[in-house]
Motif scaffolding. Structure first.
Motif, PDB file in Angstrom:
ATOM      1  N   ASN A 111       0.814  -1.219   0.000  1.00 13.86           N
ATOM      2  CA  ASN A 111       0.000   0.000   0.000  1.00 13.86           C
ATOM      3  C   ASN A 111       0.842   1.261   0.000  1.00 13.86           C
ATOM      4  OD1 ASN A 111      -2.309  -1.556   0.070  1.00 13.86           O
ATOM      5  ND2 ASN A 111      -2.517  -1.459   2.301  1.00 13.86           N
ATOM      6  N   CYS A 112       2.152   1.101  -0.207  1.00 11.67           N
ATOM      7  CA  CYS A 112       3.108   2.205  -0.275  1.00 11.67           C
ATOM      8  C   CYS A 112       3.365   2.860   1.077  1.00 11.67           C
ATOM      9  CB  CYS A 112       2.660   3.274  -1.287  1.00 11.67           C
ATOM     10  SG  CYS A 112       2.526   2.654  -2.977  1.00 11.67           S
ATOM     11  N   GLU A 113       3.058   2.184   2.169  1.00 10.27           N
ATOM     12  CA  GLU A 113       3.292   2.719   3.503  1.00 10.27           C
ATOM     13  C   GLU A 113       4.521   2.061   4.133  1.00 10.27           C
ATOM     14  OE1 GLU A 113       1.098   3.270   7.880  1.00 10.27           O
ATOM     15  OE2 GLU A 113       0.088   2.165   6.277  1.00 10.27           O
ATOM     16  N   THR A 114       5.337   2.862   4.807  1.00  8.30           N
ATOM     17  CA  THR A 114       6.441   2.341   5.603  1.00  8.30           C
ATOM     18  C   THR A 114       5.962   2.107   7.027  1.00  8.30           C
ATOM     19  OG1 THR A 114       8.188   3.433   4.317  1.00  8.30           O
ATOM     20  CG2 THR A 114       8.710   2.871   6.594  1.00  8.30           C
ATOM     21  N   THR A 115       6.177   0.911   7.527  1.00 11.46           N
ATOM     22  CA  THR A 115       5.913   0.599   8.930  1.00 11.46           C
ATOM     23  C   THR A 115       7.202   0.068   9.552  1.00 11.46           C
ATOM     24  OG1 THR A 115       5.129  -1.622   8.359  1.00 11.46           O
ATOM     25  CG2 THR A 115       3.470   0.127   8.568  1.00 11.46           C
ATOM     26  N   LEU A 116       7.301   0.145  10.873  1.00 11.88           N
ATOM     27  CA  LEU A 116       8.558  -0.126  11.551  1.00 11.88           C
ATOM     28  C   LEU A 116       8.428  -1.243  12.576  1.00 11.88           C
ATOM     29  CD1 LEU A 116       9.662   3.561  12.242  1.00 11.88           C
ATOM     30  CD2 LEU A 116      10.128   2.166  10.214  1.00 11.88           C
ATOM     31  N   GLU A 121       9.308  11.331  -0.577  1.00 14.59           N
ATOM     32  CA  GLU A 121       9.166  11.385  -2.035  1.00 14.59           C
ATOM     33  C   GLU A 121       9.810  10.158  -2.678  1.00 14.59           C
ATOM     34  OE1 GLU A 121      10.580  14.979  -3.744  1.00 14.59           O
ATOM     35  OE2 GLU A 121       9.193  16.279  -2.629  1.00 14.59           O
ATOM     36  N   ALA A 122      10.957   9.759  -2.148  1.00 16.20           N
ATOM     37  CA  ALA A 122      11.659   8.612  -2.730  1.00 16.20           C
ATOM     38  C   ALA A 122      10.876   7.316  -2.533  1.00 16.20           C
ATOM     39  CB  ALA A 122      13.045   8.478  -2.104  1.00 16.20           C
ATOM     40  N   SER A 123      10.318   7.095  -1.337  1.00 17.74           N
ATOM     41  CA  SER A 123       9.583   5.847  -1.111  1.00 17.74           C
ATOM     42  C   SER A 123       8.285   5.823  -1.899  1.00 17.74           C
ATOM     43  CB  SER A 123       9.313   5.635   0.380  1.00 17.74           C
ATOM     44  OG  SER A 123       8.429   6.602   0.903  1.00 17.74           O
ATOM     45  N   ALA A 124       7.639   6.983  -2.051  1.00 16.40           N
ATOM     46  CA  ALA A 124       6.413   7.046  -2.845  1.00 16.40           C
ATOM     47  C   ALA A 124       6.708   6.753  -4.314  1.00 16.40           C
ATOM     48  CB  ALA A 124       5.759   8.412  -2.688  1.00 16.40           C
ATOM     49  N   ALA A 125       7.810   7.323  -4.817  1.00 14.16           N
ATOM     50  CA  ALA A 125       8.178   7.092  -6.209  1.00 14.16           C
ATOM     51  C   ALA A 125       8.552   5.630  -6.444  1.00 14.16           C
ATOM     52  CB  ALA A 125       9.341   8.000  -6.597  1.00 14.16           C
ATOM     53  N   ALA A 163       5.347   3.626  -6.589  1.00 14.91           N
ATOM     54  CA  ALA A 163       4.627   3.884  -7.838  1.00 14.91           C
ATOM     55  C   ALA A 163       5.270   3.130  -8.997  1.00 14.91           C
ATOM     56  CB  ALA A 163       4.595   5.380  -8.119  1.00 14.91           C
ATOM     57  N   GLN A 164       6.600   3.106  -9.016  1.00 14.29           N
ATOM     58  CA  GLN A 164       7.310   2.381 -10.072  1.00 14.29           C
ATOM     59  C   GLN A 164       7.039   0.891  -9.985  1.00 14.29           C
ATOM     60  OE1 GLN A 164      11.599   2.690  -9.825  1.00 14.29           O
ATOM     61  NE2 GLN A 164      11.867   2.224 -11.981  1.00 14.29           N
ATOM     62  N   TRP A 165       6.988   0.360  -8.770  1.00 12.59           N
ATOM     63  CA  TRP A 165       6.704  -1.060  -8.568  1.00 12.59           C
ATOM     64  C   TRP A 165       5.309  -1.405  -9.066  1.00 12.59           C
ATOM     65  CZ3 TRP A 165       3.336  -3.258  -4.674  1.00 12.59           C
ATOM     66  CH2 TRP A 165       3.448  -4.646  -4.539  1.00 12.59           C
ATOM     67  N   LYS A 166       4.344  -0.579  -8.768  1.00 14.64           N
ATOM     68  CA  LYS A 166       2.979  -0.846  -9.227  1.00 14.64           C
ATOM     69  C   LYS A 166       2.875  -0.731 -10.747  1.00 14.64           C
ATOM     70  CE  LYS A 166       0.349   0.034  -5.057  1.00 14.64           C
ATOM     71  NZ  LYS A 166      -0.858   0.643  -4.459  1.00 14.64           N
ATOM     72  N   GLN A 173       5.764  -6.384  -9.375  1.00 14.09           N
ATOM     73  CA  GLN A 173       6.752  -7.461  -9.407  1.00 14.09           C
ATOM     74  C   GLN A 173       8.081  -6.969  -8.845  1.00 14.09           C
ATOM     75  OE1 GLN A 173       5.676 -10.545 -10.332  1.00 14.09           O
ATOM     76  NE2 GLN A 173       3.727  -9.435 -10.462  1.00 14.09           N
ATOM     77  N   PRO A 174       8.729  -7.776  -8.005  1.00 21.64           N
ATOM     78  CA  PRO A 174       8.244  -9.039  -7.430  1.00 21.64           C
ATOM     79  C   PRO A 174       7.360  -8.778  -6.223  1.00 21.64           C
ATOM     80  CG  PRO A 174      10.448  -8.605  -6.669  1.00 21.64           C
ATOM     81  CD  PRO A 174      10.113  -7.477  -7.607  1.00 21.64           C
ATOM     82  N   ASN A 175       6.716  -9.838  -5.710  1.00 17.69           N
ATOM     83  CA  ASN A 175       5.887  -9.696  -4.512  1.00 17.69           C
ATOM     84  C   ASN A 175       5.931 -10.986  -3.702  1.00 17.69           C
ATOM     85  OD1 ASN A 175       3.617 -11.494  -5.349  1.00 17.69           O
ATOM     86  ND2 ASN A 175       3.312  -9.917  -6.910  1.00 17.69           N
TER      87      ASN A 175
END
Length: 357
Positions: free
Chosen positions: A92-97, A159-163, A166-169, A174-176
């Motif tokens: 879901n494009c979210e970072t969790t820790l 911005e980097a993690s969102a990008a 988005a590129q992965w989607k 892939q991969p998952n």
């Protein structure tokens, strides 16, 4: 010192001028003396080694303080993109820790898993240790606990993690990590529905295996030895990139990501957490020390136990006894660990070649 919410580090977070020495695994085994800090990985992770070690030189700093300071340094620096905010986004494009901290005297640990919207994972884990009788809090409830204890909720996406997500989607996700679902996860972003499996079938075991190796990640796992001999350990990570939301890795699991018993020693681990947590390799390594193994042999034995079942597992184990003698072992990659102790003026990075599966 209480958990370090909102603290200002005396030591800079970016150790651009700190030099390191790289050694091969054959050079390990001798203690540099106490106090001492040892942790998984070299490179950017040595900033954490230095921060924790220099903190231990201050008389009021405990072993728990040092572990928190070291792991917090990596969280703030986003070490290798795999610790702290803005890394390893999930589907879901979210970072969790995930984080855990353990006291080697009482054997009490505190941990948080799938922590959302809070940057200070290791400090929240310490709050769990010090202000509850629990060991592990997870998800939104861990976030609620953190806020109630004075931590600030904020967006962990950059911005980097969102990008990256988005590129992965755009590439068809892939991969998952999906298996045994429809539509084919090798060609689709879902949504997915489970396919039926026959657990009594001779092919059932093969059906549980992954389809490949999604992008790897690193973890900081640290052990601190106070000059008094008191020990502590901890782990912090943002987990596996592209993970299924809610996934918990080995980092916050006591005995897997790290473990410490001040009577004998401690251990820190990194690698494929979904496999490693099935073996509690750090608990095993510390018990190996209790049985009289050297740190090097204790680490190798813990890795070989995993290799017997999973010959391709990526793993790294660093082990230190309560006098500071140390060793490491890994599989599937060249693992490194860093240490600094006694009167050492700089951090040493040890390179550990992989054990063959």
């Amino acid at each position: 010192m209480a958990y370090l919410r909102g603290f200002t580090l005396t030591y800079p977070l970016l150790w651009l001028t700190t030099s390191t020495i790289t050694r091969c695994a054959a050079d390990t085994g001798n203690s540099p003396g106490l106090p001492m800090v040892i942790n998984t990985w070299g490179g950017p992770f040595t900033a954490a080694t230095d921060a924790a070690y220099l903190a231990l030189l201050e008389s009021e700093t405990s072993a728990l303080d040092a572990v928190e300071i070291g792991c917090s340094t990596c969280e703030a620096n986003q070490c290798d993109g795999s610790v702290g905010y803005g890394g390893s986004p999930d589907e879901n494009c979210e970072t969790t820790l995930d984080a855990m901290i353990m006291d080697g005297t009482t054997m009490k640990s505190g941990a948080v898993a799938a922590l959302r919207r809070i940057k200070d994972a290791i400090s929240v884990a310490r709050a769990v240790l010090e202000h509850t009788t629990h060991t592990l809090l997870a998800g939104d409830f861990a976030t609620d606990f953190a806020i109630a204890n004075g931590f600030v909720a904020q967006n962990l996406t950059t911005e980097a993690s969102a990008a990256s997500c988005a590129q992965w989607k755009a590439g068809g996700c892939q991969p998952n990590y999906r298996i045994n679902v429809t539509p084919d996860p090798a060609q689709s972003c879902g949504p997915y529905a489970p396919t039926s499996l026959n657990s009594s079938s001779s092919s059932a075991a093969a059906a549980y295996q992954s389809r490949g190796s999604p992008e790897g990640h690193d973890t900081i796992s640290m052990i601190a030895l106070h000059s008094s001999g008191v020990m502590a350990a901890g782990t912090s990570t943002n987990g596996a990139g592209r993970k299924v939301p809610g996934r918990v890795g080995d980092g916050p699991i006591t005995g897997s990501g790290s473990y410490v018993d001040g009577d004998v020693g401690g251990c820190g681990a990194t690698g494929d957490g979904d496999i490693m947590m099935r073996f509690l390799p750090c608990y095993q390594a510390v018990e190996n020390l209790r049985l009289g193994m050297s740190p090097q042999s204790a680490a190798e034995d813990a890795v070989r136990r995993m290799l017997r079942k999973y010959p391709d597992v990526q793993s790294g184990i660093v082990v230190v006894d309560n006098e500071g003698a140390h060793g490491g072992a890994g599989s599937g990659w060249t693992f490194t660990y860093a240490y600094r102790g006694g009167g050492m003026g700089e951090t040493v990075v040890v390179s550990v070649p992989p054990i063959a599966g």
